[in-house]
Write a protein that holds these residues in place. Structure first.
Motif, PDB file in Angstrom:
ATOM      1  N   MET A   1      -7.558 -22.949 -27.182  1.00 46.15           N
ATOM      2  CA  MET A   1      -6.785 -23.332 -25.995  1.00 46.15           C
ATOM      3  C   MET A   1      -5.676 -22.301 -25.758  1.00 46.15           C
ATOM      4  SD  MET A   1      -4.562 -26.806 -25.302  1.00 46.15           S
ATOM      5  CE  MET A   1      -5.984 -27.885 -25.440  1.00 46.15           C
TER       6      MET A   1
ATOM      7  N   ARG B   1      -2.333 -23.147 -21.008  1.00 44.29           N
ATOM      8  CA  ARG B   1      -3.042 -24.420 -20.854  1.00 44.29           C
ATOM      9  C   ARG B   1      -2.310 -25.522 -21.626  1.00 44.29           C
ATOM     10  NH1 ARG B   1      -8.517 -26.232 -20.497  1.00 44.29           N
ATOM     11  NH2 ARG B   1      -8.399 -28.507 -20.403  1.00 44.29           N
ATOM     12  N   ARG B   2      -1.885 -25.220 -22.827  1.00 50.11           N
ATOM     13  CA  ARG B   2      -1.239 -26.204 -23.685  1.00 50.11           C
ATOM     14  C   ARG B   2       0.171 -26.544 -23.208  1.00 50.11           C
ATOM     15  NH1 ARG B   2      -2.045 -23.615 -27.899  1.00 50.11           N
ATOM     16  NH2 ARG B   2      -0.053 -22.497 -28.006  1.00 50.11           N
TER      17      ARG B   2
ATOM     18  N   ASP C   1      -1.909 -28.597 -18.960  1.00 53.74           N
ATOM     19  CA  ASP C   1      -2.235 -29.950 -19.421  1.00 53.74           C
ATOM     20  C   ASP C   1      -1.078 -30.933 -19.242  1.00 53.74           C
ATOM     21  OD1 ASP C   1      -4.778 -29.152 -19.996  1.00 53.74           O
ATOM     22  OD2 ASP C   1      -4.493 -29.032 -22.165  1.00 53.74           O
TER      23      ASP C   1
ATOM     24  N   GLU D   1      -1.086 -34.172 -16.699  1.00 55.31           N
ATOM     25  CA  GLU D   1      -0.821 -35.512 -17.240  1.00 55.31           C
ATOM     26  C   GLU D   1       0.329 -36.168 -16.489  1.00 55.31           C
ATOM     27  OE1 GLU D   1       0.291 -37.753 -21.459  1.00 55.31           O
ATOM     28  OE2 GLU D   1      -0.044 -35.571 -21.412  1.00 55.31           O
TER      29      GLU D   1
ATOM     30  N   PRO E   1      -6.474 -24.323 -13.326  1.00 58.45           N
ATOM     31  CA  PRO E   1      -7.692 -24.745 -14.017  1.00 58.45           C
ATOM     32  C   PRO E   1      -8.831 -24.808 -13.001  1.00 58.45           C
ATOM     33  CG  PRO E   1      -6.293 -26.650 -13.616  1.00 58.45           C
ATOM     34  CD  PRO E   1      -5.536 -25.442 -13.119  1.00 58.45           C
TER      35      PRO E   1
ATOM     36  N   ARG F   1     -10.093 -28.143 -11.506  1.00 56.68           N
ATOM     37  CA  ARG F   1      -9.122 -29.132 -11.037  1.00 56.68           C
ATOM     38  C   ARG F   1      -8.057 -28.471 -10.167  1.00 56.68           C
ATOM     39  NH1 ARG F   1      -6.967 -33.523 -15.102  1.00 56.68           N
ATOM     40  NH2 ARG F   1      -6.424 -34.387 -13.056  1.00 56.68           N
TER      41      ARG F   1
END
Length: 214
Positions: free
Chosen positions: A1, A5-6, A10, A14, A170, A173
Protein backbone atom coordinates in the motif's frame (compact mmCIF):
# COMPACT_ATOMS: atom_id res chain seq x y z
CA UNK A 1 0.00 0.00 0.00
CA UNK A 2 1.41 3.40 -0.98
CA UNK A 3 1.98 6.04 1.73
CA UNK A 4 -0.52 8.37 0.07
CA UNK A 5 -3.15 5.63 -0.06
CA UNK A 6 -2.68 4.89 3.64
CA UNK A 7 -2.43 8.49 4.89
CA UNK A 8 -4.70 10.42 2.50
CA UNK A 9 -6.94 8.38 0.22
CA UNK A 10 -8.28 5.70 2.57
CA UNK A 11 -8.96 7.95 5.59
CA UNK A 12 -10.51 10.60 3.36
CA UNK A 13 -12.88 8.08 1.75
CA UNK A 14 -13.76 6.67 5.16
CA UNK A 15 -14.54 10.18 6.41
CA UNK A 16 -16.69 10.78 3.34
CA UNK A 17 -18.67 7.59 3.82
CA UNK A 18 -19.55 8.65 7.36
CA UNK A 19 -19.85 12.41 7.04
CA UNK A 20 -20.12 13.36 3.37
CA UNK A 21 -22.99 15.27 1.81
CA UNK A 22 -24.61 12.21 0.24
CA UNK A 23 -28.07 13.78 -0.01
CA UNK A 24 -27.17 16.41 -2.57
CA UNK A 25 -29.52 15.59 -5.44
CA UNK A 26 -26.94 15.55 -8.24
CA UNK A 27 -25.02 12.86 -6.36
CA UNK A 28 -27.90 10.42 -6.52
CA UNK A 29 -27.04 7.14 -8.29
CA UNK A 30 -28.31 6.92 -11.85
CA UNK A 31 -28.05 10.59 -12.77
CA UNK A 32 -27.46 10.93 -16.51
CA UNK A 33 -24.38 12.60 -17.93
CA UNK A 34 -26.57 15.53 -18.99
CA UNK A 35 -28.05 15.92 -15.51
CA UNK A 36 -24.51 15.93 -14.10
CA UNK A 37 -23.47 18.55 -16.64
CA UNK A 38 -26.44 20.72 -15.64
CA UNK A 39 -25.41 20.46 -11.99
CA UNK A 40 -21.81 21.39 -12.69
CA UNK A 41 -22.84 24.47 -14.67
CA UNK A 42 -25.23 25.59 -11.92
CA UNK A 43 -22.60 25.00 -9.23
CA UNK A 44 -20.10 27.41 -10.76
CA UNK A 45 -19.35 30.09 -8.14
CA UNK A 46 -22.49 29.05 -6.26
CA UNK A 47 -22.84 27.09 -3.04
CA UNK A 48 -24.15 23.53 -3.05
CA UNK A 49 -26.89 24.47 -0.61
CA UNK A 50 -28.16 27.17 -2.95
CA UNK A 51 -28.16 24.91 -6.01
CA UNK A 52 -29.84 22.02 -4.18
CA UNK A 53 -33.21 23.74 -4.07
CA UNK A 54 -33.30 24.65 -7.76
CA UNK A 55 -31.64 21.60 -9.27
CA UNK A 56 -34.16 18.80 -8.74
CA UNK A 57 -37.16 20.73 -10.10
CA UNK A 58 -35.10 21.89 -13.08
CA UNK A 59 -33.91 18.47 -14.21
CA UNK A 60 -37.30 16.91 -13.51
CA UNK A 61 -38.79 19.35 -16.02
CA UNK A 62 -35.80 19.49 -18.40
CA UNK A 63 -33.92 16.15 -18.21
CA UNK A 64 -32.51 16.26 -21.76
CA UNK A 65 -30.98 18.77 -24.17
CA UNK A 66 -34.13 18.50 -26.25
CA UNK A 67 -36.26 19.54 -23.29
CA UNK A 68 -34.04 22.53 -22.52
CA UNK A 69 -34.04 23.76 -26.12
CA UNK A 70 -37.81 23.32 -26.37
CA UNK A 71 -38.47 25.39 -23.25
CA UNK A 72 -39.09 29.13 -23.26
CA UNK A 73 -36.14 31.20 -22.14
CA UNK A 74 -38.17 32.94 -19.47
CA UNK A 75 -39.26 29.58 -18.07
CA UNK A 76 -35.65 28.46 -17.74
CA UNK A 77 -34.71 31.73 -16.10
CA UNK A 78 -37.59 31.42 -13.65
CA UNK A 79 -36.55 27.92 -12.61
CA UNK A 80 -33.02 28.96 -11.69
CA UNK A 81 -33.99 32.41 -10.38
CA UNK A 82 -33.39 31.32 -6.74
CA UNK A 83 -29.69 31.14 -7.56
CA UNK A 84 -29.64 34.82 -8.50
CA UNK A 85 -27.84 34.01 -11.74
CA UNK A 86 -30.46 33.99 -14.45
CA UNK A 87 -27.83 34.38 -17.16
CA UNK A 88 -26.99 30.72 -16.70
CA UNK A 89 -30.27 29.92 -18.39
CA UNK A 90 -28.67 31.19 -21.60
CA UNK A 91 -25.61 29.03 -20.89
CA UNK A 92 -27.82 25.98 -20.57
CA UNK A 93 -29.73 26.81 -23.75
CA UNK A 94 -26.59 27.29 -25.84
CA UNK A 95 -24.87 24.27 -24.33
CA UNK A 96 -27.91 22.08 -25.05
CA UNK A 97 -28.16 23.41 -28.57
CA UNK A 98 -24.55 22.51 -29.27
CA UNK A 99 -25.03 19.03 -27.82
CA UNK A 100 -27.88 18.49 -30.26
CA UNK A 101 -26.07 20.03 -33.22
CA UNK A 102 -22.70 18.35 -32.77
CA UNK A 103 -23.23 15.29 -30.57
CA UNK A 104 -26.78 14.09 -31.29
CA UNK A 105 -27.80 15.16 -27.79
CA UNK A 106 -25.15 13.05 -26.05
CA UNK A 107 -22.65 14.53 -23.60
CA UNK A 108 -19.17 13.87 -25.00
CA UNK A 109 -16.45 12.26 -22.92
CA UNK A 110 -13.42 13.94 -24.49
CA UNK A 111 -12.30 17.03 -22.60
CA UNK A 112 -11.69 19.04 -25.75
CA UNK A 113 -15.29 18.49 -26.83
CA UNK A 114 -16.62 19.33 -23.36
CA UNK A 115 -14.60 22.54 -23.35
CA UNK A 116 -16.23 23.54 -26.62
CA UNK A 117 -19.64 23.63 -24.89
CA UNK A 118 -20.90 27.02 -23.75
CA UNK A 119 -20.35 27.62 -20.05
CA UNK A 120 -17.88 24.74 -19.63
CA UNK A 121 -14.36 25.44 -18.39
CA UNK A 122 -11.55 23.15 -17.25
CA UNK A 123 -13.00 22.41 -13.81
CA UNK A 124 -16.49 21.71 -15.12
CA UNK A 125 -15.18 19.51 -17.92
CA UNK A 126 -13.09 17.46 -15.52
CA UNK A 127 -15.99 17.14 -13.09
CA UNK A 128 -18.20 15.74 -15.84
CA UNK A 129 -15.49 13.29 -16.86
CA UNK A 130 -15.20 12.14 -13.25
CA UNK A 131 -18.85 11.91 -12.23
CA UNK A 132 -20.44 10.92 -15.54
CA UNK A 133 -17.74 8.66 -16.95
CA UNK A 134 -15.60 7.59 -14.00
CA UNK A 135 -12.34 8.96 -15.39
CA UNK A 136 -9.47 8.66 -12.90
CA UNK A 137 -8.62 12.35 -12.66
CA UNK A 138 -9.22 15.21 -10.21
CA UNK A 139 -11.01 18.53 -10.68
CA UNK A 140 -9.15 21.27 -8.82
CA UNK A 141 -11.04 24.28 -7.54
CA UNK A 142 -9.96 26.60 -4.73
CA UNK A 143 -11.03 24.14 -2.05
CA UNK A 144 -9.36 21.08 -3.52
CA UNK A 145 -6.24 23.13 -4.25
CA UNK A 146 -6.04 24.22 -0.62
CA UNK A 147 -6.49 20.68 0.70
CA UNK A 148 -3.94 19.04 -1.59
CA UNK A 149 -1.40 21.86 -1.28
CA UNK A 150 -1.49 21.68 2.51
CA UNK A 151 -1.16 17.91 2.55
CA UNK A 152 1.81 17.67 0.17
CA UNK A 153 3.51 20.87 1.33
CA UNK A 154 3.13 23.11 -1.71
CA UNK A 155 1.99 26.68 -2.09
CA UNK A 156 -1.65 26.74 -3.22
CA UNK A 157 -0.78 28.59 -6.42
CA UNK A 158 1.91 26.07 -7.38
CA UNK A 159 1.54 24.62 -10.86
CA UNK A 160 2.29 21.20 -9.36
CA UNK A 161 -0.90 20.99 -7.28
CA UNK A 162 -3.17 19.78 -10.08
CA UNK A 163 -0.76 17.02 -11.07
CA UNK A 164 -0.37 15.92 -7.46
CA UNK A 165 -4.17 15.83 -7.11
CA UNK A 166 -4.44 13.62 -10.20
CA UNK A 167 -1.81 11.33 -8.71
CA UNK A 168 -3.87 10.81 -5.54
CA UNK A 169 -7.05 9.66 -7.30
CA UNK A 170 -8.07 6.02 -6.70
CA UNK A 171 -8.99 4.94 -10.27
CA UNK A 172 -12.13 3.00 -9.37
CA UNK A 173 -13.54 5.58 -6.96
CA UNK A 174 -12.77 8.88 -8.64
CA UNK A 175 -16.28 10.27 -8.16
CA UNK A 176 -16.43 9.46 -4.44
CA UNK A 177 -12.90 10.80 -4.02
CA UNK A 178 -13.70 14.09 -5.73
CA UNK A 179 -16.78 14.55 -3.58
CA UNK A 180 -14.76 13.61 -0.51
CA UNK A 181 -12.12 16.26 -1.20
CA UNK A 182 -14.77 18.94 -1.71
CA UNK A 183 -16.71 18.03 1.43
CA UNK A 184 -13.62 17.63 3.60
CA UNK A 185 -12.19 20.97 2.48
CA UNK A 186 -15.50 22.64 3.32
CA UNK A 187 -15.93 21.01 6.74
CA UNK A 188 -12.45 20.29 8.12
CA UNK A 189 -9.61 21.74 6.03
CA UNK A 190 -11.20 25.18 5.93
CA UNK A 191 -9.47 28.37 4.70
CA UNK A 192 -9.18 29.72 8.23
CA UNK A 193 -8.80 27.75 11.45
CA UNK A 194 -8.73 24.24 9.95
CA UNK A 195 -9.47 21.47 12.44
CA UNK A 196 -5.99 19.97 12.42
CA UNK A 197 -6.38 18.44 15.89
CA UNK A 198 -9.30 16.29 14.81
CA UNK A 199 -8.16 15.72 11.22
CA UNK A 200 -7.90 12.06 10.12
CA UNK A 201 -5.23 13.09 7.58
CA UNK A 202 -2.98 14.86 10.08
CA UNK A 203 -0.55 11.95 10.40
CA UNK A 204 0.67 12.37 6.84
CA UNK A 205 -0.06 16.06 6.29
CA UNK A 206 2.93 18.32 5.70
CA UNK A 207 1.12 21.38 7.05
CA UNK A 208 0.04 19.59 10.22
CA UNK A 209 3.60 18.39 10.83
CA UNK A 210 4.97 21.90 10.24
CA UNK A 211 2.47 23.38 12.69
CA UNK A 212 3.38 20.73 15.28
CA UNK A 213 7.10 21.41 14.85
CA UNK A 214 6.50 25.11 15.27
Amino acid sequence: MSPNRRSFVDPLLEWYENRGRHRLPWREPGRSAFEILIAEILLQRTTASAVAGAYAPFVARHPTPEAVVAARSDELEERIAPLGLSKRAAFLERCSGRLLARHSGTVPRRRSELLALHGVGEYTARSVQIHAFGDGIAAVDTNVRRLVARFVGLEPDSSEVAARADGLVPPRRSSDFQHAMLDFAAAVCTPRDPDCDGCPLAGGCDSAETAADG
